[in-house]
Design an enzyme around this catalytic site. Structure first.
Site, PDB file in Angstrom:
ATOM      1  N   GLU A   1      -3.558  -7.088  15.257  1.00 43.44           N
ATOM      2  CA  GLU A   1      -3.128  -5.747  14.847  1.00 43.44           C
ATOM      3  C   GLU A   1      -4.272  -4.748  15.028  1.00 43.44           C
ATOM      4  O   GLU A   1      -4.051  -3.553  15.177  1.00 43.44           O
ATOM      5  CB  GLU A   1      -2.653  -5.765  13.381  1.00 43.44           C
ATOM      6  CG  GLU A   1      -1.792  -4.565  13.015  1.00 43.44           C
ATOM      7  CD  GLU A   1      -1.041  -4.755  11.703  1.00 43.44           C
ATOM      8  OE1 GLU A   1       0.022  -5.379  11.706  1.00 43.44           O
ATOM      9  OE2 GLU A   1      -1.526  -4.267  10.670  1.00 43.44           O
TER      10      GLU A   1
ATOM     11  N   HIS B   1      -2.771 -32.990  17.993  1.00 48.27           N
ATOM     12  CA  HIS B   1      -1.541 -33.696  18.367  1.00 48.27           C
ATOM     13  C   HIS B   1      -0.410 -32.716  18.649  1.00 48.27           C
ATOM     14  O   HIS B   1       0.749 -33.088  18.673  1.00 48.27           O
ATOM     15  CB  HIS B   1      -1.154 -34.670  17.251  1.00 48.27           C
ATOM     16  CG  HIS B   1      -2.193 -35.731  17.071  1.00 48.27           C
ATOM     17  ND1 HIS B   1      -2.182 -36.918  17.775  1.00 48.27           N
ATOM     18  CD2 HIS B   1      -3.313 -35.749  16.305  1.00 48.27           C
ATOM     19  CE1 HIS B   1      -3.238 -37.637  17.430  1.00 48.27           C
ATOM     20  NE2 HIS B   1      -3.949 -36.949  16.545  1.00 48.27           N
TER      21      HIS B   1
ATOM     22  N   GLY C   1      -4.200  -2.364   5.509  1.00 43.44           N
ATOM     23  CA  GLY C   1      -3.520  -3.498   4.874  1.00 43.44           C
ATOM     24  C   GLY C   1      -4.157  -4.827   5.232  1.00 43.44           C
ATOM     25  O   GLY C   1      -4.409  -5.671   4.367  1.00 43.44           O
ATOM     26  N   ARG C   2      -4.466  -5.026   6.513  1.00 44.28           N
ATOM     27  CA  ARG C   2      -4.982  -6.331   6.944  1.00 44.28           C
ATOM     28  C   ARG C   2      -6.425  -6.563   6.501  1.00 44.28           C
ATOM     29  O   ARG C   2      -6.973  -7.643   6.685  1.00 44.28           O
ATOM     30  CB  ARG C   2      -4.851  -6.459   8.457  1.00 44.28           C
ATOM     31  CG  ARG C   2      -5.525  -5.355   9.250  1.00 44.28           C
ATOM     32  CD  ARG C   2      -5.082  -5.364  10.697  1.00 44.28           C
ATOM     33  NE  ARG C   2      -5.610  -4.251  11.478  1.00 44.28           N
ATOM     34  CZ  ARG C   2      -5.077  -3.045  11.546  1.00 44.28           C
ATOM     35  NH1 ARG C   2      -4.012  -2.760  10.830  1.00 44.28           N
ATOM     36  NH2 ARG C   2      -5.611  -2.106  12.302  1.00 44.28           N
TER      37      ARG C   2
ATOM     38  N   LYS D   1       0.834  -1.194   0.000  1.00 49.88           N
ATOM     39  CA  LYS D   1       0.000   0.000   0.000  1.00 49.88           C
ATOM     40  C   LYS D   1       0.873   1.250   0.000  1.00 49.88           C
ATOM     41  O   LYS D   1       0.647   2.184  -0.743  1.00 49.88           O
ATOM     42  CB  LYS D   1      -0.884  -0.046   1.245  1.00 49.88           C
ATOM     43  CG  LYS D   1      -1.813   1.118   1.405  1.00 49.88           C
ATOM     44  CD  LYS D   1      -2.719   0.858   2.594  1.00 49.88           C
ATOM     45  CE  LYS D   1      -3.403   2.129   3.046  1.00 49.88           C
ATOM     46  NZ  LYS D   1      -4.278   1.908   4.193  1.00 49.88           N
TER      47      LYS D   1
ATOM     48  N   GLU E   1      10.915  -4.336   4.208  1.00 49.49           N
ATOM     49  CA  GLU E   1      11.076  -5.739   3.797  1.00 49.49           C
ATOM     50  C   GLU E   1      10.629  -5.928   2.350  1.00 49.49           C
ATOM     51  O   GLU E   1      11.310  -6.557   1.537  1.00 49.49           O
ATOM     52  CB  GLU E   1      10.230  -6.659   4.701  1.00 49.49           C
ATOM     53  CG  GLU E   1      10.664  -6.705   6.157  1.00 49.49           C
ATOM     54  CD  GLU E   1      10.010  -5.624   7.008  1.00 49.49           C
ATOM     55  OE1 GLU E   1       9.493  -4.632   6.434  1.00 49.49           O
ATOM     56  OE2 GLU E   1      10.017  -5.760   8.245  1.00 49.49           O
TER      57      GLU E   1
ATOM     58  N   LYS F   1       8.832  -0.445  13.163  1.00 50.98           N
ATOM     59  CA  LYS F   1       9.508  -0.171  11.891  1.00 50.98           C
ATOM     60  C   LYS F   1      10.618   0.848  12.121  1.00 50.98           C
ATOM     61  O   LYS F   1      11.695   0.754  11.560  1.00 50.98           O
ATOM     62  CB  LYS F   1       8.520   0.395  10.874  1.00 50.98           C
ATOM     63  CG  LYS F   1       7.532  -0.607  10.331  1.00 50.98           C
ATOM     64  CD  LYS F   1       6.608   0.055   9.321  1.00 50.98           C
ATOM     65  CE  LYS F   1       5.501  -0.879   8.876  1.00 50.98           C
ATOM     66  NZ  LYS F   1       4.462  -0.214   8.086  1.00 50.98           N
TER      67      LYS F   1
HETATM   68  O1  F6P Z   1       2.434  -4.843   9.678  1.00 52.80           O
HETATM   69  C1  F6P Z   1       2.126  -3.507   9.610  1.00 52.80           C
HETATM   70  C2  F6P Z   1       1.599  -3.123   8.283  1.00 52.80           C
HETATM   71  O2  F6P Z   1       1.407  -1.764   8.287  1.00 52.80           O
HETATM   72  C3  F6P Z   1       0.325  -3.863   7.924  1.00 52.80           C
HETATM   73  O3  F6P Z   1      -0.801  -3.288   8.434  1.00 52.80           O
HETATM   74  C4  F6P Z   1       0.414  -3.858   6.442  1.00 52.80           C
HETATM   75  O4  F6P Z   1      -0.445  -4.779   5.918  1.00 52.80           O
HETATM   76  C5  F6P Z   1       1.865  -4.205   6.262  1.00 52.80           C
HETATM   77  O5  F6P Z   1       2.515  -3.465   7.268  1.00 52.80           O
HETATM   78  C6  F6P Z   1       2.442  -3.928   4.910  1.00 52.80           C
HETATM   79  O6  F6P Z   1       2.327  -2.583   4.540  1.00 52.80           O
HETATM   80  P1  F6P Z   1       2.406  -2.150   3.037  1.00 52.80           P
HETATM   81  O7  F6P Z   1       1.260  -2.756   2.308  1.00 52.80           O
HETATM   82  O8  F6P Z   1       2.342  -0.668   3.037  1.00 52.80           O
HETATM   83  O9  F6P Z   1       3.721  -2.631   2.473  1.00 52.80           O
END
Ligand code: F6P
Length: 813
Positions: free
Chosen positions: A572, A603, A485-486, A420, A426, A728
């Site tokens: 979250e 199990h 995002g979630r 987003k 990462e 972050k």
């Molecule tokens: O884990 C934190 C977060 O902000 C999530 O809410 C989001 O889905 C994820 O990082 C990735 O963010 P982006 O889509 O901006 O890379």
């Protein structure tokens, strides 16, 4: 007597660039920080600035000091590390009694969300400013300054860097050396407070802002203690009227909550609480596009992502028809994915692309992955995906890159960067790695990226997407800031990879299922409303019964990644500590969510669930399997065998096994107690027809709305995630230390992090051992021997050789 502690400050002033220093997306109108390095001389200047701001309240002057609606200057000033300080008179610094002073009986402020303290000590200064001190848990100076300006009747905030957390201190100190000289006026000029501060709440009224102060909440507490705790599910389950009343249905979904530790009266009390919290109105506000994510000033409209075409024109945000925009994007996804699957979109070398690698993390990964796992074995999915391969690359661990693409042919691979923000560290490193992977094979040509990389991202990231080399006209599918995002799997994040792999039509069925549950949630009366019932039970178990964790056990292997998705979705969203009035909550909220498919989980961790801690469970089962088996010599099909466990486990948890029952089985006396199950352990059972794309949409929507209900009842903002933002930023500090060490000319450069000997030590251990490993120690201990060599190009070992798999010959990193 008031004791006053003086603080001496060195001062030189700079304007902090918010976007460079603290990230740009905090509050809509955030007052920039001005920094004053330590030094007595310039403390006077700080105070002069304060004075000027005071005089210029309510009218802009040449220095452009903006007013706040509260009628007082809204400056945010961070005073950096002081030297010394002690108990003395506030005159000692020679500021005519107007210096920054710590007063022993200073008011206590509620702690900032990022703080671990229960209160925060306030420093008062003579002209009404307030400083927050003594809280080393604070790591983000801008956030805390904004927070107190928003939520307290505080005209100005001074943060003492030396009394903040290490990271906050480091952030401030990093900026200071870059301070241009004599910029005091500019620093003050840019200060402007929020234009419409939230209503001030007197501290004495704060308790009343908590749902736990309502009579409905207190009645539930009493009921839990007096009625429910003394009772046992074994007895409750004998009451057929009770059991009859604790079933809800909708569109093939069957919820049985008879094994929850509730009675009809409990449910009445929970519905009363829902009423008190205005649950229905809040649900309507969410669907209607109200800005209920108030810390980010955003609407929360993941439901619009699956709204039907007939709903175009029904929801507007800032004058824009959101459902109309959603369908524009979905139409583009359909056209693009149809062309891809028809072979009209080919790779750089003209080959047809068959592999799809979706690069993203968190919400940009977990939802699409869980859906992909379902569709892999779904009858339609099996057919539509023939010949294609979809993989997800999430972790920044380079091994994840290796695992994802070591056996893929880049000429046949399309990369989707799903982010987003298009800034997540990462994801961006993985995206650059995949771009390099493509270049290694096909040459360093801009066209390679244009043909092999597309993006799902928000419009505000368009420039970054373009700068990456992606064609923003044809290869970018948008996110909106009104979808977290979630909550984004129904948008481009899920639509693009899933449609590429399975065809758009199957993805649309997933949206239809989610829409069916959305409508039920919005319209069904609370007592028949599955997400509302499940949300209320979540609140009940967590806040009233004290169960702090919760398991999700799908009796369907294809749902193996559902628990991970729901874990992020819920933890979250509701892992919070401040309510919507800015008050620290005094009741337990948010569960530790975890799970694994049944029967594997039985199990694994079910021992604890049966005889250890009480963990409420959601059991998910299916009337029909995606693939049932009935072999000639078997009396039951494999699915029946699976489902026997689905039915047995909830009863075992609820009823338990008494000592008498154990004895009657002839158990030796010394083992009887070990074999007793106390039971009384709550669970819900959800039964669905068959695991299809449609049903997966229903499940997703059901759990999204359960989370929202719990957040509404608990009065949280379930749609922001400041805790993750903090994490972050912390990594950034560490990365700087690592870079220094790696780039140092001096062989044994030592990392020294102020006031943090433990982290300094472990990082130095890491640096030293990784250097030794490269130099080659000859030891067989992997800590000190050089067993891995980073390869220079990805092409070096394609296709993979046998030895590559063991990382031998230095061929695999
Ligand atoms: O884990 C934190 C977060 O902000 C999530 O809410 C989001 O889905 C994820 O990082 C990735 O963010 P982006 O889509 O901006 O890379």
């Amino acid at each position: 007597m008031t004791m006053v502690k003086s603080a001496s400050y060195l001062v030189a002033t700079i304007v902090v660039q918010n976007q460079l220093t603290f990230g740009s997306s905090f509050l809509v109108q955030r007052p920039p920080l001005a920094l004053y390095p330590t030094g007595r001389q310039s403390l006077r200047r700080v105070m002069e600035d304060f004075e000027r701001m005071g005089k210029n309240d309510n009218h802009d002057d040449d220095n452009k000091i903006s007013k706040r609606d509260s009628g007082r200057g809204g400056a945010v000033v961070v005073a950096a590390a002081h030297e010394g300080g002690g108990t003395t008179n506030d005159d000692e610094d020679g500021h005519g009694g107007r210096g920054i002073a710590v007063v022993d009986d200073a008011p206590q402020l509620p702690p900032h969300p990022s703080s671990s303290a229960t209160t925060t000590t306030a420093m008062t200064i003579s002209d009404g400013g307030v400083a927050i001190v003594g809280d080393h848990a604070i790591t983000d100076p801008q956030a805390i300054a904004d927070y107190y300006l928003q939520h307290e009747n505080i005209p100005r905030v001074i943060l003492r860097a030396d009394l903040l957390g290490r990271s906050a201190h480091a952030q401030i100190m990093r900026i200071l050396p870059k301070a241009p000289p004599s910029t005091t006026a500019a620093a003050v000029a840019v200060n402007s407070g929020p234009t419409s501060p939230p209503p001030m709440i007197a501290t004495s009224n704060r308790r009343r802002q908590l749902v736990s102060s309502t009579p409905e909440w207190k009645r539930l507490q009493r009921h839990a203690d007096e009625v429910i705790r003394p009772s046992h599910l074994r007895d409750m389950l004998r009451d057929s009227n009770r059991c009859e009343s604790m079933i809800a249905h909708h569109d093939g979904v069957y919820l049985d909550y008879t094994r929850q530790r509730v009675t009809a009266e409990t449910m009445d009390l929970l519905f009363d609480l829902a009423e008190r919290q205005g649950l229905r109105e809040r649900i309507r506000d969410m669907f209607g596009g109200e800005r209920i994510n108030f810390t980010e000033d955003r609407a929360v409209l993941h439901t619009a992502l699956r709204a039907g075409r007939d709903e175009i024109g029904s929801v507007y945000v800032d004058g824009v028809d959101v459902v109309g925009e959603v369908h524009d994007v979905l139409d583009r996804v359909r056209r693009f994915t149809d062309a891809f699957r028809a072979g009209e979109i080919t790779g750089y070398t003209g080959k047809r692309m068959r592999n799809i690698v979706s690069v993203g993390i968190g919400g940009s990964y977990l939802g699409p992955e869980f859906l992909h796992e379902v569709l892999k074995t779904e009858s339609e999915g099996i057919n539509t995906s023939l010949g294609y391969d979809l993989r997800f690359l999430a972790n920044v661990d380079p091994v994840d890159v290796e695992r994802t693409c070591a056996d893929l042919d880049p000429e046949e691979t399309l990369i989707i960067v799903v982010s987003k923000t298009f800034t997540t560290a990462e994801t961006m490193l993985n995206a650059r790695t995949m771009r390099q992977w493509l270049w290694d094979f096909m040459g360093d040509d801009a066209d390679v990226v244009r043909r092999h990389v597309i993006a799902c991202s928000s419009v505000s990231a368009t420039e970054n997407v373009r700068a990456f080399g992606i064609d923003t006209n044809e290869g970018m599918f948008r996110f909106w800031d009104w979808v977290g995002g979630r909550y984004s799997v129904c948008g481009a994040a899920g639509a693009v990879p899933i449609s590429l792999m399975y065809g758009y039509d199957l993805f649309e069925k997933f949206l239809e299922g989610a829409r069916s549950m959305d409508k039920h949630f919005l319209n069904a009366p609370p007592r028949e409303n599955i997400p509302i019932i499940m949300g209320l039970l979540g609140c009940w178990n967590s806040s009233f019964m004290g169960y702090s964790s919760r398991a999700l056990i799908p009796y369907a292997q294809a749902l193996l990644r559902l628990p991970a998705h729901i874990q992020q979705l819920d933890m979250e969203s509701n892992g919070k500590r401040i309510n919507r009035h800015g008050v620290e909550i005094d009741y337990p909220v948010g569960e530790v969510d975890f799970g694994e498919p049944g029967t594997n989980s039985q199990h694994s961790f079910f021992q604890m669930i049966h005889q250890g801690q009480t963990v409420p469970v959601d059991f998910l089962g299916f009337v029909r399997s995606q693939h049932d088996l009935l072999m000639d010599n078997e009396k039951l099909s494999s699915h029946d065998e699976l489902m026997a466990n689905f039915f047995a486990q909830p009863d075992a948890l609820a009823n338990g096994k008494t000592a008498e029952e154990v004895r009657s089985e002839g158990c030796p006396e010394e083992l009887v107690l070990h074999k007793v199950f106390d039971g009384n352990r709550p669970s819900s059972s959800l039964l669905f027809p068959q695991l299809s794309a449609y049903v997966t949409g229903q499940i997703l929507s059901l759990y999204e709305h359960r989370t929202a209900v719990q957040g509404f009842i608990w009065d949280l903002n379930s749609f922001d995630q400041w805790g993750v933002e903090l994490g972050k930023k912390l990594a950034l500090d560490v990365k700087e230390h690592l870079m220094e060490a790696r780039n140092s000319e001096v062989g044994d450069h030592e990392i020294i992090i102020a006031d943090n000997p433990a982290t300094s030590r472990i990082m130095n251990y890491y640096i030293k051992n990784s250097r030794d490993a490269v130099r080659g120690g000859g030891s067989s201990n992997p800590v000190t021997s050089a067993t891995s060599v980073t390869r220079k190009t990805h092409k070096d070992h394609f296709p993979p050789q046998i030895n590559d798999l063991g990382g031998l010959s230095g061929r695999l990193s």
